[in-house]
Design an enzyme around this catalytic site. Structure first.
Site, PDB file in Angstrom:
ATOM      1  N   SER A 176       0.852  -1.188   0.000  1.00 18.42           N
ATOM      2  CA  SER A 176       0.000   0.000   0.000  1.00 18.42           C
ATOM      3  C   SER A 176       0.894   1.246   0.000  1.00 18.42           C
ATOM      4  O   SER A 176       1.656   1.443  -0.943  1.00 18.42           O
ATOM      5  CB  SER A 176      -0.968  -0.020   1.179  1.00 18.42           C
ATOM      6  OG  SER A 176      -1.992   0.926   1.002  1.00 18.42           O
ATOM      7  N   ASP A 197      -8.954  -5.763  -5.167  1.00 16.69           N
ATOM      8  CA  ASP A 197      -8.574  -4.691  -4.241  1.00 16.69           C
ATOM      9  C   ASP A 197      -9.581  -3.549  -4.320  1.00 16.69           C
ATOM     10  O   ASP A 197      -9.874  -3.036  -5.404  1.00 16.69           O
ATOM     11  CB  ASP A 197      -7.166  -4.193  -4.571  1.00 16.69           C
ATOM     12  CG  ASP A 197      -6.530  -3.428  -3.424  1.00 16.69           C
ATOM     13  OD1 ASP A 197      -7.234  -2.648  -2.757  1.00 16.69           O
ATOM     14  OD2 ASP A 197      -5.319  -3.594  -3.207  1.00 16.69           O
ATOM     15  N   HIS A 203      -7.666  -5.615  -0.239  1.00 18.86           N
ATOM     16  CA  HIS A 203      -6.580  -4.830   0.352  1.00 18.86           C
ATOM     17  C   HIS A 203      -6.270  -5.347   1.749  1.00 18.86           C
ATOM     18  O   HIS A 203      -6.552  -4.714   2.759  1.00 18.86           O
ATOM     19  CB  HIS A 203      -6.951  -3.354   0.389  1.00 18.86           C
ATOM     20  CG  HIS A 203      -5.763  -2.436   0.442  1.00 18.86           C
ATOM     21  ND1 HIS A 203      -4.921  -2.241  -0.642  1.00 18.86           N
ATOM     22  CD2 HIS A 203      -5.247  -1.673   1.435  1.00 18.86           C
ATOM     23  CE1 HIS A 203      -3.970  -1.395  -0.315  1.00 18.86           C
ATOM     24  NE2 HIS A 203      -4.144  -1.037   0.941  1.00 18.86           N
TER      25      HIS A 203
END
Length: 571
Positions: A221, A459, A497
């Site tokens: 990320s 995601d 995610h």
């Protein structure tokens, strides 16, 4: 210089070493560290013969000279240093190590310190690993645990010297208030990476009498963006990088978050409640789950599923006068989802000719009801919260308030990213400071560096299509053969995610190290599922653009029952 003074300060012996300031090279910086240290201690053998516990104790109160950090700082100060025993409470690493905490001081005393942690294993494998953060950072990355989505054995337990930092401000991943401080923004964008890297290398060389043979970086990320950032800005410093779910287009993902918030809270009827979001997800499974040959709750053939998108949307749309809106979406609600699906287009260019943000796989198996999904309440809080108002909107709102408008009372629902007016210059400047969209990795390639990126196709925070677009930009610039020589991209079906119906566990660090040290380039890998409901099943991790396809027989929970297939256009 007395022995006590010597122990208390790490500094070059020659003033000419000041020429290093501003250079971004492991070789140059480390050579100064090693030359200076060995000149004062005669040989590295002396350091190696001294027990680590004694060497560790010498770090307490020590300083790292500004000359050893190749960006402007006031040096680093060690706050604590002590041995952590193999049987100490909380030590799950399986061995003894020296834990060091410190601060890197800015030239401007009003700028927050960069806090860092460094861990030195008693049995060192000669390698170092810098670990990235997440969100807006603000918390020190300890470096003592297992890497996310990796097997149980932590890098520290494998003999890696590990280190991380807080990127130069105190807070948590949701707070963007530090955006009001210019130098803190620069630190967050890229400078903290270099400053911490150089300070840690000086300490590692002092502890072991030699620099690391290999330097790696790993993060996801924001940490993934940081991985691409070090390759772009400090390419000679790293031999290998793991950069997962990378927030490359940091400005773009914040702006599309604002557009989503506007669709839900500033457009009448635009709010999509969780039950309807779940209905969208279930409908995509009904249409697309079996396209890869297996009814396993995972949409693996995303490209084939996209061909059914119009059908899926039509089946979800409410009739002109529906009896109930509980099982269908109004045009306003569909418009919200299409904002996310379509992405963001800008009539001007951000840094590196970026003109927007790629859309998400909303109708291809992405679940939007988790903690990082869309909003869960039909009203906006004064300061949007992740769960109540949606992760993307909450993060984007903070970015507008503190980084762009620099006004805590700024109303992001009234801001038009397409027509930013007086904020346009600030938006462009920030996209260069924090973004990592520059495809020119030529210096990293020339250095011989390697890269592994893992990204979830489902995601809901970092668009998988943005990551794919960057990969495609690399191929357009360097050619497929050259990109294959230094990069591996694994797009994971069902992975979101950090959560999802398939959460992969795979030894990416081992794969990277084998590639760097022995030239064994990773191909298809095998991932074990960490999701609670399906824990233990396995799937092949296919190199992009491949995806797992069931062979039609065998245990559906075993990777051996799948092959890596290519979409029609890539065969």
């Amino acid at each position: 210089m007395t022995r006590r003074e010597h122990r208390g300060r790490i500094t070059p012996t020659m003033r000419t070493k000041r020429r290093l300031v501003g250079r971004a090279s492991v070789v140059s910086v480390v050579s100064v560290v090693v030359t200076a240290w060995l000149a004062m201690h005669r040989t590295a053998a002396l350091a190696e013969e001294t027990p680590l516990a004694m060497r560790c104790a010498q770090f307490a109160g020590a300083a790292v000279s500004p000359e050893l950090i190749a960006m402007p700082t006031a040096g680093a100060q060690i706050e604590s240093a002590g041995m952590i025993g193999a049987t100490a409470p909380g030590n799950q690493q399986g061995g003894e190590y020296c834990r060091i905490t410190g601060r890197i001081k800015a030239l401007n005393p009003t700028t927050p310190d960069i806090r860092f942690d460094l861990n030195l294993p008693r049995h060192w494998n000669g390698r170092a690993l810098q670990i990235g953060g997440g969100g807006y950072d603000g918390e020190v990355v300890s470096g003592i645990g297992v890497m996310p989505f990796s097997p149980d054995r932590a890098p520290l337990a494998q003999g890696y010297a590990t280190f991380g930092d807080d990127s130069g401000h105190v807070g948590n991943a949701s707070l963007a208030i530090f955006g009001l401080v210019d130098e803190a923004v620069t630190n967050f964008g890229y400078a903290h990476l270099k400053k911490t890297h150089d300070a840690a290398l000086a300490l590692i060389a002092r502890a072991y009498g030699r620099p690391p043979q290999r330097m790696y970086f790993a993060g996801g990320s924001t940490g993934g963006r940081e991985g691409y950032t070090v390759m772009l800005r400090f390419p000679e410093d790293y031999d290998g990088v793991i950069a997962n779910s990378p927030a490359l287009n940091f400005s773009g993902v914040r702006l599309i978050g604002v557009k989503l918030g506007q669709a839900e809270y500033a457009s009448p009827g635009g709010f999509v409640p969780p039950p309807l979001l779940e209905r969208v997800y279930q409908r995509t499974l009904e249409v697309c789950d079996r396209l890869d040959g297996a009814a396993d709750g995972i949409v693996s053939d995303v490209q084939a599923c996209r061909e059914h998108e119009a059908q899926i949307i039509d089946s979800l749309r409410c009739a002109v006068h529906p009896e109930s809106h509980d099982a269908c979406l109004t045009d306003a609600q569909l418009a919200t989802l299409l904002v996310m699906r379509n992405g963001l287009s800008l009539p001007y260019r951000l840094a590196w000719d970026v003109a927007g943000y790629r859309g998400y796989n909303v109708f291809q198996g992405t679940q939007l009801t988790g903690a990082l999904g869309l909003a869960h309440q039909p009203w906006r809080q004064p300061v949007p919260a992740f769960y109540a108002n949606g992760y993307l909107f909450a993060q984007g709102d903070g970015y507008l308030r503190y980084f762009i408008a620099r006004d805590a009372d700024f109303d992001s629902l009234t801001f038009d990213p397409q027509r930013p007016g007086k904020y346009r210059a600030q938006m462009i400047a920030l996209s260069a400071t924090i973004g990592s969209m520059n495809p020119d990795l030529s210096r990293y390639i020339a250095h011989g560096g390697k890269l592994i990126t893992l990204q979830g196709l489902a995601d809901e925070v970092i668009s998988p299509n943005q990551t794919i677009a960057y990969h495609d930009a690399l191929i357009a610039r360097f050619g497929k053969d050259e990109v294959d020589r230094f990069m591996r991209l694994y797009m994971v079906p069902g992975f979101q995610h950090g959560n999802g119906v398939f959460i992969p566990s795979v030894d990416l660090l081992g794969a990277l190290d084998a590639w760097v040290t022995r030239g064994v380039a990773p191909e298809t890998l095998t991932a074990t599922d960490l999701a609670a409901a399906t824990n233990g099943r396995s799937r092949p991790l296919c190199r992009y653009p491949g995806f797992p396809r069931y062979v039609g027989k065998g245990n559906v929970n075993l990777a051996s029952s799948f092959v890596c297939a290519l979409p029609p256009g890539d065969r």
